[in-house]
Scaffold this active site. Structure first.
Site, PDB file in Angstrom:
ATOM      1  N   SER A   1       0.067  -8.169  18.789  1.00  0.00           N
ATOM      2  CA  SER A   1       0.106  -8.987  17.971  1.00  0.00           C
ATOM      3  C   SER A   1       0.477  -8.852  16.625  1.00  0.00           C
ATOM      4  O   SER A   1       0.586  -9.661  15.718  1.00  0.00           O
ATOM      5  CB  SER A   1      -0.941 -10.001  18.233  1.00  0.00           C
ATOM      6  OG  SER A   1      -0.832 -10.959  19.291  1.00  0.00           O
ATOM      7  N   ALA A   2       0.437  -7.657  16.296  1.00  0.00           N
ATOM      8  CA  ALA A   2       0.978  -7.249  15.133  1.00  0.00           C
ATOM      9  C   ALA A   2       2.252  -7.368  14.721  1.00  0.00           C
ATOM     10  O   ALA A   2       2.811  -7.493  13.853  1.00  0.00           O
ATOM     11  CB  ALA A   2       0.452  -5.783  14.511  1.00  0.00           C
TER      12      ALA A   2
END
Length: 389
Positions: free
Chosen positions: A67-68
């Site tokens: 999710s970065a």
């Protein structure tokens, strides 16, 4: 542990923290990079390229950052807005008419970025094969009814964020988010950062997997409080359903998954690529002018959503496309903005100190936000700058 790379004078505590991650926190292979005022001051790597292998991690080793990815993809929408091609306060349906179904006429572009669209779940989850089709995810979201009145509350759009954002980029530019990122950001800057991994780069990417370690503290912990645990265990909860929008979740080592572009979850980067991306958002770097104007930086880090998160259950803070510094995801100072990746990765910028940070790992842990390995490195940067602990 044979740690490779360099640290500038004064940043030696970051190296110490990096070594400690291997000695005490179960790290297998990882890298960290830090920029200050556009100059690299930390560039370290160690361990093995594959979580279950023996080949050494090298300078250019890259990993999926989960999710970065969201923080990287958000820059595309904000740059389109900065260039006058996208109105953040326009209805999504203005650009994407099919999206208006099921009472979504009032969902604004900014609601996609600040997690207030009310669309974190799919009533009919996609299979991994369907999820990799660039048409299926957006079509599913367009047909979905909101879980709450859009704009009235926030909840983390763990997977649907990517389809919402990607279709907006396609409608405005005619290109996917990954293609736009490659041609307008990563390519010109020479970043080792991809959303849709090219065949020529596959040999650089390490194999990721689950690792165990001491129980973390803060954020969404391995043994969280009962309300969080219940939310993840309840098949009917928004929490469980949000993370099950793709069921089962794809194998993140699958070449087909890595070659696809899912702007919520599957960017691949080196630590330096992620850190320099954030460095160039907030200031000039060697050979490159800043990407965000000061006004766009303020859009990224101005609080849009705060308080109890309807999906993550704990309190979260979001700007436009970015998590903000807080108890669930501590960054450097209250003015920082960025995004963690579930299980470890972290990238962020802090305009007030001129710091940009990137950490990638092949060892995924149970943490959703505040991974103890990344947090140890952030605390070391804070200490190197003489900031309060």
């Amino acid at each position: 542990m044979d740690v490779q790379g360099t640290v500038a004078e004064g940043f030696e505590p970051v190296r110490d923290a990096f070594v400690r991650n291997f000695a005490a926190l179960g790290e297998r292979g990882a890298a960290v990079a830090v920029y200050r005022e556009g100059q690299r001051v930390v560039d370290l790597w160690a361990g093995t390229k594959d979580v279950d292998g023996t080949d050494p991690w090298e300078r250019g080793t890259a990993q999926v950052v989960r999710s970065a990815t969201k923080g990287v993809a958000a820059a595309v929408l904000l740059l389109l807005h900065q260039r006058g091609q996208l109105d953040l306060d326009a209805p999504v349906g203005h650009y994407w008419p099919e999206f208006k179904a099921q009472g979504k006429e009032r969902v604004l572009v900014r609601h996609v970025l600040n997690h207030r669209a009310g669309l974190p779940v799919l009533d009919r989850p996609l299979t991994p094969e369907q999820a990799l089709d660039p048409l299926r995810g957006p079509a599913a979201v367009a047909a979905q009814a909101p879980a709450w009145e859009p704009g009235t509350d926030h909840g983390y759009h763990a997977l649907t964020y990517g389809w919402l954002l990607d279709e907006l980029v396609r409608r405005v530019t005619g290109r996917s988010t990954g293609a736009w990122l490659a041609s307008q950001i990563a390519g010109p800057l020479g970043l080792d950062l991809w959303l849709g991994l090219p065949d020529a780069e596959t040999g650089r990417v390490g194999r990721a997997g689950r690792v165990e370690g001491p129980e973390p503290t803060g954020g969404l912990r391995a043994r969280p409080k009962r309300s969080v645990t219940e939310a993840y265990e309840d098949p009917a909860s928004l929490t469980r359903r949000a993370f099950a929008a793709i069921t089962p979740f794809p194998d993140q080592n699958d070449p087909a998954y890595r070659a696809a572009a899912l702007p919520a979850t599957n960017a691949i980067a080196t630590a330096d690529g992620l850190a320099r991306f954030y460095a160039t958002l907030i200031g000039d770097t060697a050979g490159a002018a800043r990407l965000f104007t000061p006004q766009t930086v303020e859009l990224a880090r101005a609080e849009e959503s705060a308080g109890p998160d309807r999906v993550l259950v704990v309190g979260t803070r979001f700007g436009l496309g970015y998590m903000l510094h807080g108890s669930a995801s501590p960054f450097l100072t209250p003015g920082s903005f960025g995004h963690p990746g579930r299980g470890g990765a972290l990238g962020f910028a802090d305009p007030d100190t001129g710091i940009a940070f990137g950490y990638v790992t092949n060892g995924f842990r149970k943490t959703v936000t505040a991974d103890p390995r990344a947090q140890g490195l952030v605390r070391a940067v804070r200490g190197a700058l003489g900031l309060p602990a």
